[in-house]
Design a protein around this motif. Structure first.
Motif, PDB file in Angstrom:
ATOM      1  N   UNK A 261       0.865  -1.184   0.000  1.00 59.15           N
ATOM      2  CA  UNK A 261       0.000   0.000   0.000  1.00 59.15           C
ATOM      3  C   UNK A 261       0.897   1.228   0.000  1.00 59.15           C
ATOM      4  N   UNK A 262       0.894   1.980  -1.097  1.00 58.97           N
ATOM      5  CA  UNK A 262       1.823   3.097  -1.261  1.00 58.97           C
ATOM      6  C   UNK A 262       1.603   4.186  -0.220  1.00 58.97           C
ATOM      7  N   UNK A 263       0.368   4.355   0.281  1.00 56.82           N
ATOM      8  CA  UNK A 263       0.084   5.427   1.243  1.00 56.82           C
ATOM      9  C   UNK A 263       0.685   5.154   2.612  1.00 56.82           C
ATOM     10  N   UNK A 264       1.183   3.934   2.851  1.00 58.00           N
ATOM     11  CA  UNK A 264       1.706   3.582   4.173  1.00 58.00           C
ATOM     12  C   UNK A 264       3.234   3.583   4.216  1.00 58.00           C
ATOM     13  N   UNK A 265       3.890   3.997   3.130  1.00 60.19           N
ATOM     14  CA  UNK A 265       5.357   3.958   3.093  1.00 60.19           C
ATOM     15  C   UNK A 265       5.954   4.862   4.167  1.00 60.19           C
ATOM     16  N   UNK A 266       5.388   6.063   4.359  1.00 57.24           N
ATOM     17  CA  UNK A 266       5.903   6.981   5.385  1.00 57.24           C
ATOM     18  C   UNK A 266       5.796   6.370   6.778  1.00 57.24           C
ATOM     19  N   UNK A 267       4.701   5.667   7.051  1.00 58.02           N
ATOM     20  CA  UNK A 267       4.524   5.016   8.352  1.00 58.02           C
ATOM     21  C   UNK A 267       5.585   3.933   8.572  1.00 58.02           C
ATOM     22  N   UNK A 268       5.838   3.138   7.525  1.00 58.47           N
ATOM     23  CA  UNK A 268       6.853   2.089   7.650  1.00 58.47           C
ATOM     24  C   UNK A 268       8.252   2.703   7.798  1.00 58.47           C
ATOM     25  N   UNK A 269       8.494   3.825   7.145  1.00 61.94           N
ATOM     26  CA  UNK A 269       9.792   4.485   7.259  1.00 61.94           C
ATOM     27  C   UNK A 269      10.039   4.933   8.698  1.00 61.94           C
ATOM     28  N   UNK A 270       8.979   5.443   9.357  1.00 63.27           N
ATOM     29  CA  UNK A 270       9.117   5.837  10.761  1.00 63.27           C
ATOM     30  C   UNK A 270       9.357   4.632  11.665  1.00 63.27           C
ATOM     31  N   UNK A 271       8.664   3.518  11.366  1.00 62.58           N
ATOM     32  CA  UNK A 271       8.838   2.321  12.194  1.00 62.58           C
ATOM     33  C   UNK A 271      10.255   1.766  12.104  1.00 62.58           C
ATOM     34  N   UNK A 272      10.790   1.746  10.888  1.00 60.47           N
ATOM     35  CA  UNK A 272      12.090   1.114  10.679  1.00 60.47           C
ATOM     36  C   UNK A 272      13.253   2.088  10.848  1.00 60.47           C
ATOM     37  N   UNK A 273      12.982   3.370  11.128  1.00 60.96           N
ATOM     38  CA  UNK A 273      14.046   4.366  11.206  1.00 60.96           C
ATOM     39  C   UNK A 273      15.092   4.053  12.259  1.00 60.96           C
ATOM     40  N   UNK A 274      14.671   3.775  13.504  1.00 56.62           N
ATOM     41  CA  UNK A 274      15.612   3.494  14.588  1.00 56.62           C
ATOM     42  C   UNK A 274      16.309   2.152  14.398  1.00 56.62           C
ATOM     43  N   UNK A 275      15.598   1.192  13.806  1.00 54.68           N
ATOM     44  CA  UNK A 275      16.142  -0.167  13.708  1.00 54.68           C
ATOM     45  C   UNK A 275      17.191  -0.250  12.614  1.00 54.68           C
ATOM     46  N   UNK A 276      16.980   0.424  11.483  1.00 56.63           N
ATOM     47  CA  UNK A 276      17.890   0.329  10.329  1.00 56.63           C
ATOM     48  C   UNK A 276      18.664   1.627  10.109  1.00 56.63           C
ATOM     49  N   UNK A 277      18.926   2.360  11.189  1.00 57.56           N
ATOM     50  CA  UNK A 277      19.607   3.652  11.032  1.00 57.56           C
ATOM     51  C   UNK A 277      21.024   3.493  10.487  1.00 57.56           C
ATOM     52  N   UNK A 278      21.708   2.402  10.846  1.00 54.96           N
ATOM     53  CA  UNK A 278      23.088   2.186  10.393  1.00 54.96           C
ATOM     54  C   UNK A 278      23.171   1.136   9.286  1.00 54.96           C
ATOM     55  N   UNK A 396      18.421  -8.915  11.497  1.00 53.44           N
ATOM     56  CA  UNK A 396      18.962  -8.183  10.355  1.00 53.44           C
ATOM     57  C   UNK A 396      20.487  -8.249  10.331  1.00 53.44           C
ATOM     58  N   UNK A 397      21.105  -8.062  11.494  1.00 52.06           N
ATOM     59  CA  UNK A 397      22.561  -8.140  11.556  1.00 52.06           C
ATOM     60  C   UNK A 397      23.066  -9.536  11.212  1.00 52.06           C
ATOM     61  N   UNK A 398      22.311 -10.551  11.692  1.00 50.23           N
ATOM     62  CA  UNK A 398      22.703 -11.926  11.431  1.00 50.23           C
ATOM     63  C   UNK A 398      22.630 -12.243   9.932  1.00 50.23           C
ATOM     64  N   UNK A 399      21.548 -11.808   9.263  1.00 47.85           N
ATOM     65  CA  UNK A 399      21.387 -12.099   7.849  1.00 47.85           C
ATOM     66  C   UNK A 399      22.384 -11.299   6.998  1.00 47.85           C
ATOM     67  N   UNK A 400      22.670 -10.062   7.372  1.00 44.62           N
ATOM     68  CA  UNK A 400      23.606  -9.256   6.572  1.00 44.62           C
ATOM     69  C   UNK A 400      25.015  -9.847   6.639  1.00 44.62           C
ATOM     70  N   UNK A 401      25.420 -10.318   7.839  1.00 44.74           N
ATOM     71  CA  UNK A 401      26.755 -10.854   7.999  1.00 44.74           C
ATOM     72  C   UNK A 401      26.905 -12.252   7.436  1.00 44.74           C
TER      73      UNK A 401
END
Length: 403
Positions: A261-278, A396-401
Motif C-alpha cells: 500500500x503506497x500510502x503507508x510507506x511513510x509510516x513504515x519508514x518511521x517504524x524502521x528508522x531506529x532499527x535500520x539507522x546504520x 537483520x545483523x545476522x542475515x547481513x553478515x
C-alpha cells in the motif's frame, strides 16, 4: 278478573230467583190452612228471611262494587299498558321506517354513483376500443400495401432470375467451346507452378538452415547456450526460472522494506528508522508480480496490513497470491524474509512475545509457520515493542553478515 265478576253476579241473580220461587210455592201450599199462629210464624220467617236476603244483597252489592272498582282499575291499567305498548310500537315502526328509507336512499345513491362510474368506464373502454380498431384498420391497409409491393418485387426478381439464367446459359455455352482449346495451356501452367514451388521450398530450407547456424554462433558468443524470450507475465514458476539469473548477479547486502500500500510507506519508514539507522535500506511498493523482479536485497521485510479475515499470506484456497509469491521468490533467490502484520489491536502489551497467539493462521500456513519458528514473523498494532526491536536488529545483523 272481569269474567269472575260477571259469573258472580249471574250466580247471585239465579240464586235469588230460586229462593223467590221456593217461597212462592210454600206460600201457595199453606194458604188454605192459615191460622194466626202460622201467620205470625210466617211473618217472622219472612222477616228473618228478608233481613238475611237484604244483608246478603248488601254484601253482594258491596262485593260487586268492589269487584267492579278493581275491574275498572285493572282495565285502566291494561289500557295504559296497551297505550304504552302501542306508543312504543309506533316509535319502533317509525324508527324502522326511517332506517329503511335512509338505507333505501343510500343504496339508491350508491347504485346511481356506481351506474355513473360504470357508464363512464364503458364509454372510456369504447373510445379505446374504437381507437384500437382504427389503428388495426390502418395497420391492415399498410400490410396490404406492403404485401402488394412484395408481390411486385418478387415478380421483378423472378424476371431478373430468368434473364440471368438465360445469360448464364449463353456464357456457359461459350465457355465450353473455349475450354477445349485452353485445356493444354492449363496443364502447362500447372507444371510451371509445381516447378516454382519446389524451387521456393529449397530456397526456404536453405534460409532456415542459415538462420539456425547464425543463432548458434550468436549464443556461443554471448555464453548463454540458448536464447530464451523475456516473459510477459511473471508468476511463481517464472520467478523460479529466473533464479539462476539473479544468483549469477548476486544479492546486495541491503534491506528491502516491501509494502503493498503506497500510502503507508511513510509510516513504515518511521517504524524502521531506529532499527535500520546504520544499515542500507531500500523501500519497494509491490502491486503486481513483475515488481518483485526489482528486489535485489539480501533481506526483505514485508509489511502486511490488517484485514477482517486475518489473511497474512494467501493460501491455495484464497483469491490471489501476490504476497505469498513475493515471499517464495525472495527465498528461492537465496534471500531472507521477515513478515510484519500491522494494525492488529490484540498485539498490544504482549510482553516478550513476537506475535499474538490469536493469529492461528500462522500455524496453519506453511511459509508462515516456518517464519514463526525462525522468529521472523511479528505482529504489531501501531509500533514495535522493545523485545520486537531487539529481535529485528539481531535478525537483520545476522542475515547481513551471513554469506
Amino acid at each position: 278478573m272481569v269474567s269472575t265478576a260477571l259469573f258472580t253476579a249471574v250466580f247471585v241473580r239465579v240464586w235469588d230467583q230460586k229462593n223467590n220461587d221456593r217461597l212462592d210455592l210454600r206460600y201457595n201450599s199453606n194458604i188454605t190452612t192459615v191460622t194466626p199462629e202460622s201467620s205470625s210464624s210466617c211473618s217472622r220467617y219472612i222477616k228473618e228471611y228478608s233481613e238475611g236476603v237484604a244483608t246478603k244483597f248488601i254484601n253482594l252489592k258491596q262485593e260487586i262494587n268492589k269487584n267492579c272498582s278493581t275491574l275498572q282499575s285493572n282495565m285502566n291499567t291494561c289500557l295504559e299498558k296497551c297505550e304504552n305498548e302501542l306508543r312504543d310500537m309506533k316509535t319502533v315502526i317509525l324508527g324502522i321506517t326511517s332506517n329503511c328509507s335512509r338505507s333505501i336512499e343510500e343504496y339508491s345513491n350508491e347504485t346511481e354513483t356506481n351506474f355513473i362510474n360504470l357508464k363512464q368506464e364503458i364509454d372510456k373502454n369504447c373510445s379505446t376500443l374504437q381507437n384500437n380498431v382504427n389503428t388495426l384498420q390502418n395497420n391492415m391497409s399498410s400490410c396490404f400495401e406492403k404485401y402488394n409491393n412484395c408481390k411486385r418485387e418478387i415478380s421483378d426478381i423472378e424476371m431478373a432470375h430468368q434473364r440471368f439464367e438465360n445469360d448464364t446459359r449463353l456464357k456457359f455455352g461459350k465457355v465450353e467451346e473455349g475450354h477445349k482449346g485452353n485445356e493444354d495451356m492449363l496443364w502447362y501452367s500447372l507444371m510451371s507452378l509445381g516447378v516454382c514451388e519446389v524451387v521456393l521450398t529449397i530456397i526456404l530450407v536453405c534460409c532456415v538452415r542459415k538462420v539456425h547456424v547464425l543463432k548458434r554462433q550468436l549464443d556461443r558468443q554471448l555464453g548463454k547456450g540458448v536464447l530464451t524470450p523475456k516473459p510477459k507475465n511473471m508468476d511463481t514458476k517464472q520467478m523460479h526460472s529466473n533464479q539462476k539469473v539473479n544468483e549469477a548477479g548476486g544479492l546486495m547486502r541491503s534491506i528491502a522494506v516491501i509494502c503493498f500500500n503506497e500510502t503507508r510507506i511513510a509510516f513504515y519508514r518511521d517504524l524502521m528508522g531506529d532499527i535500520t539507522s546504520d544499515m542500507e535500506t531500500v523501500y519497494h511498493r509491490v502491486s503486481k508480480k513483475e515488481d518483485t523482479l526489482h528486489i535485489k536485497s539480501k533481506i526483505a521485510v514485508l509489511f502486511v496490513e490488517r484485514n477482517d479475515r486475518h489473511i497474512i499470506l494467501e493460501s491455495e484456497h484464497e483469491i490471489g497470491d501476490l504476497k505469498v509469491s513475493c515471499v517464495r521468490y525472495i527465498q528461492q533467490n537465496g534471500g531472507h524474509v521477515i513478515v510484519v502484520y500491522c494494525g492488529h489491536k490484540e498485539s498490544d502489551n504482549m510482553g516478550d512475545l513476537l506475535c499474538s497467539p490469536s493469529l492461528t493462521s500462522a500455524d496453519r500456513h506453511r511459509e508462515l509457520r516456518a517464519l514463526k519458528d525462525d522468529n521472523c514473523f511479528l505482529s504489531i498494532h501501531k509500533t514495535f515493542s522493545q523485545t520486537q526491536k531487539n529481535n529485528l536488529k539481531t535478525k537483520l545483523k545476522e542475515y547481513i553478515d551471513s554469506k
